[in-house]
Design a protein around this motif. Sequence first.
Motif, short mmCIF file in Angstrom:
data_model
loop_
_atom_site.label_atom_id
_atom_site.label_comp_id
_atom_site.label_asym_id
_atom_site.label_seq_id
_atom_site.Cartn_x
_atom_site.Cartn_y
_atom_site.Cartn_z
N ILE A 32 0.83 -1.21 0.00
CA ILE A 32 0.00 0.00 0.00
C ILE A 32 0.87 1.26 0.00
O ILE A 32 1.83 1.36 0.77
CB ILE A 32 -0.88 0.06 1.28
CG1 ILE A 32 -1.65 -1.25 1.46
CG2 ILE A 32 -1.81 1.25 1.26
CD1 ILE A 32 -2.34 -1.36 2.82
N CYS A 88 18.93 7.19 -11.74
CA CYS A 88 18.98 6.36 -10.54
C CYS A 88 20.36 5.72 -10.28
O CYS A 88 20.73 4.74 -10.91
CB CYS A 88 17.92 5.25 -10.59
SG CYS A 88 17.81 4.32 -9.05
N ASN A 89 21.06 6.30 -9.33
CA ASN A 89 22.33 5.71 -8.88
C ASN A 89 21.93 4.59 -7.91
O ASN A 89 21.88 4.77 -6.72
CB ASN A 89 23.17 6.79 -8.20
CG ASN A 89 24.45 6.30 -7.60
OD1 ASN A 89 25.04 6.97 -6.77
ND2 ASN A 89 24.89 5.12 -8.01
N ALA A 131 7.58 0.42 5.58
CA ALA A 131 8.61 0.82 4.59
C ALA A 131 8.31 2.23 4.09
O ALA A 131 8.37 2.50 2.89
CB ALA A 131 8.60 -0.18 3.43
N THR A 132 7.98 3.11 5.02
CA THR A 132 7.51 4.45 4.63
C THR A 132 8.62 5.46 4.42
O THR A 132 8.34 6.65 4.19
CB THR A 132 6.51 4.99 5.68
OG1 THR A 132 7.07 4.77 6.98
CG2 THR A 132 5.17 4.27 5.60
N GLY A 133 9.88 5.03 4.48
CA GLY A 133 11.00 5.91 4.13
C GLY A 133 11.28 7.00 5.16
O GLY A 133 10.79 6.95 6.29
N ILE A 148 11.73 15.38 1.14
CA ILE A 148 10.85 15.70 0.01
C ILE A 148 9.39 15.34 0.32
O ILE A 148 8.79 14.45 -0.32
CB ILE A 148 11.31 15.06 -1.33
CG1 ILE A 148 12.83 15.00 -1.42
CG2 ILE A 148 10.66 15.77 -2.49
CD1 ILE A 148 13.52 16.11 -2.08
N GLU A 190 18.40 14.70 0.51
CA GLU A 190 18.22 13.40 -0.15
C GLU A 190 17.83 12.33 0.84
O GLU A 190 17.22 11.34 0.47
CB GLU A 190 19.51 12.98 -0.88
CG GLU A 190 19.62 13.62 -2.24
CD GLU A 190 20.64 12.97 -3.14
OE1 GLU A 190 21.02 11.80 -2.92
OE2 GLU A 190 21.09 13.65 -4.07
#
Length: 393
Positions: free
Chosen positions: A33, A51-52, A159-161, A165, A337
């Motif tokens: 999700i 994308c590195n 896994a919401t980071g 940003i 980042e």
Amino acid sequence: MDLKYDVVIVGAGAAGSICASEAGGRGRRVRLIDHSKKFGEKIRISGGGRCNFTNIHCGPENFISSNPHFCKSALTQFASKHFTDILDTAEIPYHEKHSGQLFCDNSSRDILNLLLQKITENKVELSLGESVTKIEKTNDRYRIYTDIACYSCTSLVIATGGLSIPKIGATKFGHEIALQFGHSLVSTKPGLVPLTFDTALLKHCADLSGIAVEAIVSCEGYSFSGGLLFTHRGLSGPSVLQVSSYWQSNKPVTINLAPLRSDSQKLNLHNLSKSNKLVKNILGQLIPQRLATSICAQMNLDKKLGEATETLIGSLDERVCAWTICPTGTEGYRTAEVTVGGVDTANLSSKTMESSIHQGLYFIGEVIDVTGHLGGHNFQWAWSSGWVAGQNA
Ligand SMILES: Cc1cc2nc3c(=O)[nH]c(=O)nc-3n(C[C@H](O)[C@H](O)[C@H](O)COP(=O)(O)OP(=O)(O)OC[C@H]3O[C@@H](n4cnc5c(N)ncnc54)[C@H](O)[C@@H]3O)c2cc1C
């Protein structure tokens, strides 16, 4: 009525997607999700659109964490080579830019399409544009309430980071869930982010915006070499971004603006040219002329080398090779980042990413207190931690 799954993953970024496809590949019924309508936006915009996605030299020394050992197991179980093997099998072309950084030849869409293809092949059910509002645990099942449904599962993966940003979907939801389930947080701050100056220093550097030099930037005992860019707010460029992850408020940053040309922090100007030349022109042979002119003007060195005292030349050495400044801040999560800090690793298994407080609860990727250096290490952490959770959830 809840919809029953073996695994529900909240966050369909790099970590969530690889975890979903691995768990689905093991025959688990998986729901992935994300509240964003677009899949993998951060992957798409990363590395200037190419994308590195990893670094062939990626190792524990490339990460910041309260527990520097935590990342070792996942990075070994699923290393950079494992990810490139997947790209090779899918015939996705890529190249090494420098220092082991691997980029897509075409665009980051190659990676996005591959992840989507694996998710589909492994029968993962993907919901985009669906917001998780609440999570509860009753007996051994987690209940995930969204704005349109309720799901239940035995394995819940967060896994919401990180927080960087927000306009493309970053939230502190993962940190809140960690606290709700008894985990602690390591304090967070923007990382890999441009540094900003106060008005006085900005005035000093007003005419330098846009100038790029090779530099060594040091702070808190850490040094990084690479490009440095003067901006209209302060400093950016790879060496500055790297150091920003270590920088603390009110701490000085020291910069060598001519690392390739200096010898023990001395420019040895006298060896370079005849003394009847202007200092700014001699300095202009070592660093960009606009920068040399500005520095000499600020130091009252608008004169010939022969007319400058040893003391002034000593001060110039220091200004160029050990320029010490106190940034006022960073550009913040708007442009950072990554997020430094996050879910404390103390109550997570480094082998599986599972919580030691709640069976079946996993945290993966940037939401955890593991932050990579610039150069593909953050994606590698997302792949490695997501992959190991995908074998166990
Ligand atoms: C501009 C930029 C360029 C970058 N370039 C690189 C690079 O070239 N190489 C590199 O290694 N790293 C790079 N990074 C860092 C890298 O993108 C991240 O470290 C990595 O994406 C983290 O993966 P993740 O899956 O943990 O989190 P993310 O990829 O951030 O995914 C988290 C997902 O969770 C979703 N989400 C958040 N909150 C909720 C919620 N409440 N409900 C549902 N879904 C939610 C988000 O929408 C998002 O899709 C870059 C970052 C930025 C911002």
